[in-house]
Scaffold this motif. Structure first.
Motif, PDB file in Angstrom:
ATOM      1  N   ASP A  32       2.886  -3.018  -5.146  1.00  0.00           N
ATOM      2  CA  ASP A  32       1.733  -3.171  -4.269  1.00  0.00           C
ATOM      3  C   ASP A  32       1.606  -2.002  -3.291  1.00  0.00           C
ATOM      4  N   THR A  33       0.502  -1.973  -2.596  1.00  0.00           N
ATOM      5  CA  THR A  33       0.228  -0.856  -1.683  1.00  0.00           C
ATOM      6  C   THR A  33       1.210  -0.806  -0.526  1.00  0.00           C
ATOM      7  N   GLY A  78      -0.620  -0.994  -7.665  1.00  0.00           N
ATOM      8  CA  GLY A  78      -1.591  -0.774  -6.598  1.00  0.00           C
ATOM      9  C   GLY A  78      -2.305  -2.030  -6.125  1.00  0.00           C
ATOM     10  N   SER A  82      -6.376  -2.293   0.811  1.00  0.00           N
ATOM     11  CA  SER A  82      -7.261  -1.193   0.424  1.00  0.00           C
ATOM     12  C   SER A  82      -6.828   0.139   1.008  1.00  0.00           C
ATOM     13  N   GLU A  84      -6.046   3.622   1.603  1.00  0.00           N
ATOM     14  CA  GLU A  84      -6.183   4.831   0.802  1.00  0.00           C
ATOM     15  C   GLU A  84      -4.890   5.644   0.758  1.00  0.00           C
ATOM     16  N   ALA A  86      -1.993   4.783   0.203  1.00  0.00           N
ATOM     17  CA  ALA A  86      -1.109   4.390  -0.892  1.00  0.00           C
ATOM     18  C   ALA A  86      -1.330   5.266  -2.119  1.00  0.00           C
ATOM     19  N   ALA A  87      -2.518   5.798  -2.282  1.00  0.00           N
ATOM     20  CA  ALA A  87      -2.788   6.741  -3.369  1.00  0.00           C
ATOM     21  C   ALA A  87      -2.607   8.181  -2.894  1.00  0.00           C
ATOM     22  N   TYR A 107      -7.288   0.103  -5.512  1.00  0.00           N
ATOM     23  CA  TYR A 107      -6.383   1.241  -5.714  1.00  0.00           C
ATOM     24  C   TYR A 107      -6.968   2.203  -6.750  1.00  0.00           C
ATOM     25  N   ASN A 110      -9.632   4.226  -5.054  1.00  0.00           N
ATOM     26  CA  ASN A 110      -9.033   5.146  -4.083  1.00  0.00           C
ATOM     27  C   ASN A 110      -8.299   6.294  -4.768  1.00  0.00           C
ATOM     28  N   ALA A 111      -7.573   5.988  -5.835  1.00  0.00           N
ATOM     29  CA  ALA A 111      -6.787   7.018  -6.516  1.00  0.00           C
ATOM     30  C   ALA A 111      -7.685   8.140  -7.038  1.00  0.00           C
TER      31      ALA A 111
END
Length: 185
Positions: A32-33, A78, A82, A84, A86-87, A107, A110-111
């Motif tokens: 997960d993020t 992901g 939300s 961003e 994390a990506a 995700y 965002n990625a």
């Protein structure tokens, strides 16, 4: 227009250098993020945040990941919030791509918006940590990955505009290029 993944680094300076093979970091399912970018690290700025990426799952990751490495994960990569970052933290660390059977919807968006290539296929049972794999996006309607034994793994199609976005380094560089071109017309 060339869409080969190996030419991406020439345009996107945060992407991995042009390489033929990519080293695998194998992860489980449901990354997960919060595992990718813990909330407590959000106040540290990107340089500070990088050290916390995947720290609870793979403590050595941030210090040992190299530009051009890829993550191969199980389903649900992901999922969660939300954020961003994390990506974008993976892009900043030089991760070339994430390969998983499916991705959290936010995700996924965002990625690609930060220039991170996501490939949708189940490769997890075909690789081990440290394997060298090859990514080929020359045909966006049928991208593929070759595992360390040379076996082909077909990925879900990627729209051409998303591959181009990754090549350019994300949505903001894409918009800057478009606006720059339109102002000269």
């Amino acid at each position: 227009m060339t869409t080969s993944f190996e030419t991406t680094a020439a345009t996107n300076p945060k992407m991995a250098p042009a390489t033929t093979h990519h080293r695998v970091w194998k992860l489980g399912a449901d990354i997960d993020t919060d595992l990718l970018m813990p909330g407590h690290a959000m106040k540290l700025g990107m340089q500070g945040m990088k050290a916390h990426c995947l720290a609870r799952e793979r403590p050595e990751f941030a210090a040992q990941v190299h530009p051009g490495d890829v993550i191969v994960a199980g389903a649900g990569f992901g999922i969660g919030s939300s954020r961003e970052q994390a990506a974008s933290v993976l892009v900043e660390l030089g991760v070339a791509a994430v390969i998983a059977p499916d991705f959290g919807g936010l995700y996924f968006r965002n990625a690609f918006n930060v220039g991170l290539l996501l490939l949708t296929t189940d490769l997890q049972s075909s690789v081990v940590d440290g394997d060298l794999i090859r990514i080929d996006t020359e045909n966006p309607s049928q991208p593929l990955v070759r595992d360390a034994q040379g076996r082909k793994h077909l990925c879900e199609p990627i729209p051409m505009f998303l591959l181009e976005r990754v090549r350019l380094g994300g949505l903001l560089p894409e918009l800057k290029q478009r606006l720059g071109q339109s102002s000269h017309v």
